[in-house]
Design a protein around this motif. Structure first.
Motif, PDB file in Angstrom:
ATOM      1  N   ASP A   1      12.886  -6.433 -12.872  1.00 57.51           N
ATOM      2  CA  ASP A   1      12.747  -5.825 -14.198  1.00 57.51           C
ATOM      3  C   ASP A   1      11.488  -6.321 -14.903  1.00 57.51           C
ATOM      4  N   GLU A   2      11.214  -7.612 -14.789  1.00 59.28           N
ATOM      5  CA  GLU A   2      10.001  -8.181 -15.390  1.00 59.28           C
ATOM      6  C   GLU A   2       8.748  -7.575 -14.757  1.00 59.28           C
ATOM      7  N   LEU A   3       8.737  -7.465 -13.433  1.00 61.10           N
ATOM      8  CA  LEU A   3       7.586  -6.897 -12.740  1.00 61.10           C
ATOM      9  C   LEU A   3       7.404  -5.424 -13.103  1.00 61.10           C
ATOM     10  N   LYS A   4       8.499  -4.689 -13.163  1.00 56.84           N
ATOM     11  CA  LYS A   4       8.432  -3.273 -13.563  1.00 56.84           C
ATOM     12  C   LYS A   4       7.861  -3.141 -14.966  1.00 56.84           C
ATOM     13  N   ALA A   5       8.256  -4.007 -15.873  1.00 54.37           N
ATOM     14  CA  ALA A   5       7.749  -3.970 -17.252  1.00 54.37           C
ATOM     15  C   ALA A   5       6.239  -4.201 -17.287  1.00 54.37           C
ATOM     16  N   TYR A   6       5.750  -5.151 -16.513  1.00 47.51           N
ATOM     17  CA  TYR A   6       4.306  -5.368 -16.402  1.00 47.51           C
ATOM     18  C   TYR A   6       3.627  -4.083 -15.929  1.00 47.51           C
ATOM     19  N   MET A   7       4.182  -3.482 -14.904  1.00 45.06           N
ATOM     20  CA  MET A   7       3.554  -2.316 -14.284  1.00 45.06           C
ATOM     21  C   MET A   7       3.600  -1.086 -15.184  1.00 45.06           C
ATOM     22  N   GLU A   8       4.651  -0.932 -15.990  1.00 47.38           N
ATOM     23  CA  GLU A   8       4.785   0.232 -16.866  1.00 47.38           C
ATOM     24  C   GLU A   8       3.710   0.262 -17.939  1.00 47.38           C
ATOM     25  N   ASP A   9       3.248  -0.903 -18.363  1.00 44.40           N
ATOM     26  CA  ASP A   9       2.245  -0.987 -19.429  1.00 44.40           C
ATOM     27  C   ASP A   9       0.816  -0.764 -18.927  1.00 44.40           C
ATOM     28  N   ILE A  10       0.642  -0.627 -17.632  1.00 43.36           N
ATOM     29  CA  ILE A  10      -0.694  -0.493 -17.046  1.00 43.36           C
ATOM     30  C   ILE A  10      -1.007   0.976 -16.804  1.00 43.36           C
ATOM     31  N   VAL A  11      -2.154   1.417 -17.317  1.00 39.46           N
ATOM     32  CA  VAL A  11      -2.539   2.819 -17.125  1.00 39.46           C
ATOM     33  C   VAL A  11      -3.523   2.992 -15.971  1.00 39.46           C
ATOM     34  N   GLN A  12      -4.185   1.912 -15.564  1.00 37.83           N
ATOM     35  CA  GLN A  12      -5.114   1.976 -14.443  1.00 37.83           C
ATOM     36  C   GLN A  12      -4.342   1.910 -13.120  1.00 37.83           C
ATOM     37  N   LYS A  13      -5.088   2.041 -12.054  1.00 36.74           N
ATOM     38  CA  LYS A  13      -4.522   1.875 -10.721  1.00 36.74           C
ATOM     39  C   LYS A  13      -4.076   0.425 -10.559  1.00 36.74           C
ATOM     40  N   VAL A  14      -2.957   0.221  -9.846  1.00 40.34           N
ATOM     41  CA  VAL A  14      -2.361  -1.112  -9.716  1.00 40.34           C
ATOM     42  C   VAL A  14      -2.356  -1.558  -8.261  1.00 40.34           C
ATOM     43  N   ALA A  15      -2.623  -2.848  -8.077  1.00 40.38           N
ATOM     44  CA  ALA A  15      -2.474  -3.486  -6.770  1.00 40.38           C
ATOM     45  C   ALA A  15      -1.616  -4.730  -6.979  1.00 40.38           C
ATOM     46  N   LEU A  16      -0.737  -4.978  -6.036  1.00 42.56           N
ATOM     47  CA  LEU A  16       0.082  -6.183  -6.063  1.00 42.56           C
ATOM     48  C   LEU A  16      -0.410  -7.119  -4.979  1.00 42.56           C
ATOM     49  N   ASP A  17      -0.863  -8.297  -5.378  1.00 44.47           N
ATOM     50  CA  ASP A  17      -1.341  -9.303  -4.432  1.00 44.47           C
ATOM     51  C   ASP A  17      -0.157 -10.200  -4.088  1.00 44.47           C
ATOM     52  N   LEU A  18       0.329 -10.088  -2.868  1.00 40.76           N
ATOM     53  CA  LEU A  18       1.517 -10.803  -2.418  1.00 40.76           C
ATOM     54  C   LEU A  18       1.181 -12.050  -1.607  1.00 40.76           C
ATOM     55  N   ASP A  19      -0.073 -12.418  -1.553  1.00 42.93           N
ATOM     56  CA  ASP A  19      -0.511 -13.498  -0.670  1.00 42.93           C
ATOM     57  C   ASP A  19       0.171 -14.834  -0.963  1.00 42.93           C
ATOM     58  N   GLN A  20       0.521 -15.096  -2.204  1.00 39.22           N
ATOM     59  CA  GLN A  20       1.140 -16.374  -2.564  1.00 39.22           C
ATOM     60  C   GLN A  20       2.658 -16.267  -2.730  1.00 39.22           C
ATOM     61  N   VAL A  21       3.236 -15.145  -2.310  1.00 37.64           N
ATOM     62  CA  VAL A  21       4.690 -14.978  -2.366  1.00 37.64           C
ATOM     63  C   VAL A  21       5.297 -15.692  -1.166  1.00 37.64           C
ATOM     64  N   LYS A  22       6.275 -16.532  -1.433  1.00 39.13           N
ATOM     65  CA  LYS A  22       6.881 -17.354  -0.383  1.00 39.13           C
ATOM     66  C   LYS A  22       8.195 -16.785   0.136  1.00 39.13           C
ATOM     67  N   LEU A  23       8.910 -16.023  -0.680  1.00 40.12           N
ATOM     68  CA  LEU A  23      10.207 -15.483  -0.300  1.00 40.12           C
ATOM     69  C   LEU A  23      10.394 -14.126  -0.959  1.00 40.12           C
ATOM     70  N   VAL A  24      10.897 -13.171  -0.204  1.00 43.53           N
ATOM     71  CA  VAL A  24      11.168 -11.829  -0.723  1.00 43.53           C
ATOM     72  C   VAL A  24      12.564 -11.439  -0.261  1.00 43.53           C
ATOM     73  N   ASP A  25      13.436 -11.039  -1.207  1.00 45.95           N
ATOM     74  CA  ASP A  25      14.769 -10.619  -0.789  1.00 45.95           C
ATOM     75  C   ASP A  25      14.786  -9.119  -0.508  1.00 45.95           C
ATOM     76  N   ARG A  26      15.910  -8.637  -0.032  1.00 41.59           N
ATOM     77  CA  ARG A  26      16.014  -7.241   0.418  1.00 41.59           C
ATOM     78  C   ARG A  26      15.712  -6.242  -0.702  1.00 41.59           C
TER      79      ARG A  26
END
Length: 80
Positions: free
Chosen positions: A28-53
Protein backbone atom coordinates in the motif's frame (compact mmCIF):
# COMPACT_ATOMS: atom_id res chain seq x y z
CA UNK A 1 14.18 -5.18 8.44
CA UNK A 2 11.57 -3.08 6.71
CA UNK A 3 11.25 -1.56 3.28
CA UNK A 4 13.02 1.69 2.49
CA UNK A 5 11.95 3.76 -0.52
CA UNK A 6 14.15 6.50 -1.99
CA UNK A 7 12.78 8.59 -4.84
CA UNK A 8 15.12 9.98 -7.52
CA UNK A 9 13.92 11.95 -10.56
CA UNK A 10 15.55 13.33 -13.67
CA UNK A 11 12.42 15.11 -14.89
CA UNK A 12 11.27 12.43 -17.33
CA UNK A 13 11.81 9.31 -15.23
CA UNK A 14 11.32 8.63 -11.55
CA UNK A 15 13.33 5.79 -10.05
CA UNK A 16 12.19 4.36 -6.76
CA UNK A 17 15.19 2.70 -5.11
CA UNK A 18 13.87 -0.03 -2.84
CA UNK A 19 15.92 -1.70 -0.13
CA UNK A 20 15.18 -4.25 2.54
CA UNK A 21 12.21 -6.58 2.48
CA UNK A 22 9.34 -6.13 0.04
CA UNK A 23 6.31 -7.83 1.53
CA UNK A 24 2.53 -7.60 1.26
CA UNK A 25 2.41 -5.21 4.22
CA UNK A 26 4.50 -2.66 2.25
CA UNK A 27 2.52 -2.70 -0.98
CA UNK A 28 0.00 0.00 0.00
CA UNK A 29 2.85 2.39 0.82
CA UNK A 30 4.61 1.61 -2.46
CA UNK A 31 1.37 2.02 -4.43
CA UNK A 32 0.82 5.42 -2.78
CA UNK A 33 4.30 6.56 -3.86
CA UNK A 34 3.62 5.39 -7.40
CA UNK A 35 0.14 6.98 -7.65
CA UNK A 36 1.58 10.45 -7.03
CA UNK A 37 4.09 10.14 -9.88
CA UNK A 38 3.08 11.42 -13.31
CA UNK A 39 6.35 10.58 -15.08
CA UNK A 40 7.50 7.17 -16.19
CA UNK A 41 8.45 4.97 -13.21
CA UNK A 42 11.23 2.46 -12.66
CA UNK A 43 11.62 0.30 -9.57
CA UNK A 44 15.22 -0.43 -8.61
CA UNK A 45 15.14 -3.77 -6.80
CA UNK A 46 18.90 -4.23 -6.52
CA UNK A 47 18.97 -3.74 -2.73
CA UNK A 48 15.84 -5.81 -2.02
CA UNK A 49 16.75 -8.80 0.12
CA UNK A 50 13.41 -10.62 0.41
CA UNK A 51 10.23 -10.61 -1.68
CA UNK A 52 7.09 -12.50 -0.69
CA UNK A 53 4.55 -14.01 -3.08
CA UNK A 54 2.12 -11.05 -2.97
CA UNK A 55 4.96 -8.67 -3.75
CA UNK A 56 6.06 -10.82 -6.70
CA UNK A 57 2.52 -10.69 -8.09
CA UNK A 58 2.47 -6.92 -7.60
CA UNK A 59 5.81 -6.50 -9.39
CA UNK A 60 4.61 -8.67 -12.28
CA UNK A 61 1.49 -6.49 -12.60
CA UNK A 62 3.64 -3.34 -12.50
CA UNK A 63 5.88 -4.67 -15.25
CA UNK A 64 2.83 -5.56 -17.37
CA UNK A 65 1.66 -1.94 -17.01
CA UNK A 66 4.99 -0.60 -18.30
CA UNK A 67 6.90 -0.01 -15.07
CA UNK A 68 10.56 -0.83 -15.67
CA UNK A 69 12.05 -3.20 -13.08
CA UNK A 70 15.76 -2.82 -12.43
CA UNK A 71 16.72 -6.19 -11.04
CA UNK A 72 20.37 -6.94 -11.48
CA UNK A 73 20.23 -9.47 -8.64
CA UNK A 74 18.00 -11.72 -10.74
CA UNK A 75 20.49 -11.58 -13.60
CA UNK A 76 23.34 -12.40 -11.20
CA UNK A 77 21.47 -15.46 -9.94
CA UNK A 78 20.82 -16.64 -13.50
CA UNK A 79 24.55 -16.46 -14.22
CA UNK A 80 25.46 -18.56 -11.15
Amino acid sequence: MTLRIEKVSNGRLVILHLSGRLQAEHLDELKAYMEDIVQKVALDLDQVKLVDREAVCFLAACEAKGVHLIRDWINREKAS
